[in-house]
Design a protein around this motif. Sequence first.
Motif, short mmCIF file in Angstrom:
data_model
loop_
_atom_site.label_atom_id
_atom_site.label_comp_id
_atom_site.label_asym_id
_atom_site.label_seq_id
_atom_site.Cartn_x
_atom_site.Cartn_y
_atom_site.Cartn_z
N VAL A 15 -1.50 45.64 1.68
CA VAL A 15 -0.26 46.36 1.39
C VAL A 15 0.31 46.96 2.66
CG1 VAL A 15 0.67 48.39 0.21
CG2 VAL A 15 -0.81 46.81 -1.02
N ARG A 16 -0.52 47.59 3.48
CA ARG A 16 -0.05 48.22 4.71
C ARG A 16 0.50 47.18 5.68
NH1 ARG A 16 -3.56 52.39 5.56
NH2 ARG A 16 -2.53 53.12 3.70
N ILE A 19 3.93 46.24 4.51
CA ILE A 19 4.86 47.35 4.74
C ILE A 19 5.31 47.38 6.20
CG2 ILE A 19 4.95 49.87 4.93
CD1 ILE A 19 3.31 49.95 2.36
N LYS A 20 4.38 47.21 7.11
CA LYS A 20 4.73 47.23 8.54
C LYS A 20 5.68 46.09 8.89
CE LYS A 20 0.76 49.71 10.28
NZ LYS A 20 -0.43 49.69 11.12
N ARG A 28 6.98 55.98 6.35
CA ARG A 28 6.17 55.46 5.25
C ARG A 28 5.86 56.58 4.27
NH1 ARG A 28 0.30 54.84 5.73
NH2 ARG A 28 0.61 55.35 7.91
N SER A 30 3.34 57.54 1.86
CA SER A 30 1.97 57.17 1.56
C SER A 30 1.43 58.00 0.41
CB SER A 30 1.10 57.37 2.80
OG SER A 30 -0.23 57.05 2.53
N ASP A 96 4.27 53.16 0.29
CA ASP A 96 2.92 52.67 0.54
C ASP A 96 2.02 53.16 -0.59
OD1 ASP A 96 0.47 51.90 1.50
OD2 ASP A 96 0.46 53.27 3.21
N ARG A 97 1.73 52.27 -1.51
CA ARG A 97 0.90 52.65 -2.66
C ARG A 97 -0.58 52.57 -2.33
NH1 ARG A 97 -1.12 48.01 -4.96
NH2 ARG A 97 -0.08 46.10 -4.33
N GLY A 98 -0.91 52.08 -1.14
CA GLY A 98 -2.31 51.96 -0.76
C GLY A 98 -3.02 50.92 -1.60
#
Length: 120
Positions: A15-16, A19-20, A28, A30, A96-98
């Motif tokens: 996910v990260r 996102i990047k 972000r 988070s 960012d849902r992690g």
Amino acid sequence: MASRKDTLVRRANRVRRQIKAVANGRPRLSVHRSSKNIYVQVIDDVAGKTLASASTLDTDLRSSLKTGADTAAAAAVGKLIAERAAKAGVKDVVFDRGAFIYHGRIKALADAAREGGLNF
């Protein structure tokens, strides 16, 4: 066979990474969810600084919530982070849902943050 922790770490990294790739310099948003509370931060990855944060442990929220582990608490934290981000001058973020799946408390927080004025 991969353990549950390995699976969660792999999912969070995936996910990260996505996102990047699409962030384009946006901060972000988070989210971390535990069994009793929910925490959220607006992070500027370029400068490496936290611009705003909120959680169910904040004193103004804690007294008004029945528990920190339900969708009502997540929605309250979403509204609070939207207000604090606006004070910090942040309007557009990347969510960012992690390692957490987008439903329940995570979805309630995201919807409340959108209603509060954050764009993502």
